[in-house]
Scaffold this active site. Structure first.
Site, PDB file in Angstrom:
ATOM      1  CG  HIS A  77       4.443  -6.103  10.832  1.00 29.68           C
ATOM      2  ND1 HIS A  77       3.434  -6.255  11.750  1.00 29.68           N
ATOM      3  CD2 HIS A  77       4.528  -4.776  10.565  1.00 29.68           C
ATOM      4  CE1 HIS A  77       2.914  -5.066  12.029  1.00 29.68           C
ATOM      5  NE2 HIS A  77       3.564  -4.158  11.320  1.00 29.68           N
ATOM      6  CG  HIS A 234       5.330  -0.503  14.569  1.00 29.31           C
ATOM      7  ND1 HIS A 234       5.452  -1.866  14.582  1.00 29.31           N
ATOM      8  CD2 HIS A 234       4.371  -0.214  13.652  1.00 29.31           C
ATOM      9  CE1 HIS A 234       4.587  -2.398  13.734  1.00 29.31           C
ATOM     10  NE2 HIS A 234       3.923  -1.407  13.142  1.00 29.31           N
ATOM     11  CG  ASP A 238       4.641  -0.214   9.818  1.00 22.84           C
ATOM     12  OD1 ASP A 238       4.661  -1.460   9.955  1.00 22.84           O
ATOM     13  OD2 ASP A 238       3.790   0.524  10.360  1.00 22.84           O
ATOM     14  CG  HIS A 261       1.244   1.150   5.732  1.00 25.16           C
ATOM     15  ND1 HIS A 261       2.450   0.498   5.875  1.00 25.16           N
ATOM     16  CD2 HIS A 261       0.518   0.857   6.844  1.00 25.16           C
ATOM     17  CE1 HIS A 261       2.452  -0.171   7.011  1.00 25.16           C
ATOM     18  NE2 HIS A 261       1.303   0.035   7.615  1.00 25.16           N
TER      19      HIS A 261
END
Length: 306
Positions: A77, A234, A238, A261
């Site tokens: 973030h 969001h 990321d 991720h």
């Protein structure tokens, strides 16, 4: 386009997502060509971590950088805010082994960087430009990168939940658009997963104050959502943060389907390891002289945020 750093040092404290303990962060100006450097307080002095795709040592719950026994967690973030605000050189001091989760978005980091102010430096910005189509796919999830004069992402998520389902959004990276439509989007998780993680002493700092929590039917948070499609926003946040782990700005158009991720880092490692075929390193020139390597400049429209 010149390199930028921040005008003055700024700091904040908060809760670590993994440990649940109080952690602190201090952002400092840095000289030209420094890049983004993390200084991790180990108790025996600071240990330094430079950005590199191979520096990612963990992708569970968040992105963790490390070298040897030195690690700093939940960097994505903050990295998204640094990238979106156009900051090239900055020293990030971390005490507690984690970047504070704050409210689960990048909004606090944007405010912190706004307070620090930006200072233009003399040297030109360094850019990694995608120069041909490249893709990584795994278990029905994929990322495709293509040449593009800037950073644009078309992101699709698909969750088997009545409030989420399939969401798609296009985003072109610019400071104002990032603040308006992506920075405030919070991380999210499912109640049964959060309870399971915390029973195993994981995600101890996770709460309704820093995450959207979903039960079988809807949102547990009493305030509800900030955006109808906060979930895909969001995921874009990321992705921006995970793609910022190169020693320079990354340019390209990215089509992303149900990534996380781990796949984000696999894609970044792939294009870096094969950079002779996938990327071209160059220094930014004044806007009127920019040309994207490997293709004709055709005056393409930059897609607006939808």
């Amino acid at each position: 386009m010149q390199q930028h750093t921040i005008e003055k040092a700024v700091s904040c404290t908060g809760i670590g997502l993994h440990s649940g303990r109080r952690v602190s962060l201090r952002l400092n100006p840095a000289a030209e060509d420094t890049g983004v450097v993390f200084a991790v307080n180990t108790g025996d002095g600071a240990r330094f971590l430079n950005l590199h795709p191979d520096a990612v040592q963990g992708t569970g719950l968040a992105t963790t950088l490390g070298q040897g026994d030195v690690r700093v967690a939940t960097v994505e973030h903050l990295m998204a805010a640094i990238r979106a605000m156009g900051i090239d050189n900055i020293l990030v001091e971390v005490d507690g082994g984690e970047v504070p989760i704050m409210d689960g978005s990048a909004a606090s980091f944007v405010m912190l960087l706004r307070d620090a102010g930006l200072r233009q430096q003399r040297k030109p910005q360094k850019i990694w430009a995608v120069k041909r189509r490249v893709s990584v796919e795994e278990d029905g999830r994929w990322i495709v990168g293509e040449p593009f004069p800037g950073f644009c992402v078309d992101y699709t998520i698909d969750f088997d939940h009545p409030l989420v389902g399939v969401q798609t959004r296009r985003f072109h990276l610019a400071p104002e658009d990032f603040e308006r439509s992506v920075a405030r989007a919070r991380t999210f998780g499912f109640l049964h997963e959060v309870e399971k993680l915390q029973k195993h002493n994981l995600a101890l700092g996770g709460s309704l104050d820093n995450a959207i929590v979903l039960d079988e039917y809807g949102v547990v948070n009493p305030e509800g959502l900030r955006f109808v499609d906060e979930f895909v926003r969001h995921k874009i946040l990321d992705f921006v943060g995970d793609m910022a782990l190169l020693d320079g700005q990354l340019w390209g158009k990215f089509t992303v389907h149900c990534s996380g991720h781990a796949l984000n880092n696999a894609f970044l490692r792939h294009i870096y390891e094969n950079r002779a075929q996938c990327l071209e390193r160059w220094e930014a020139k004044p806007q009127t002289e920019q040309r994207l390597p490997g293709r004709e400049w055709l005056g393409q429209e930059v897609p607006a945020d939808m």
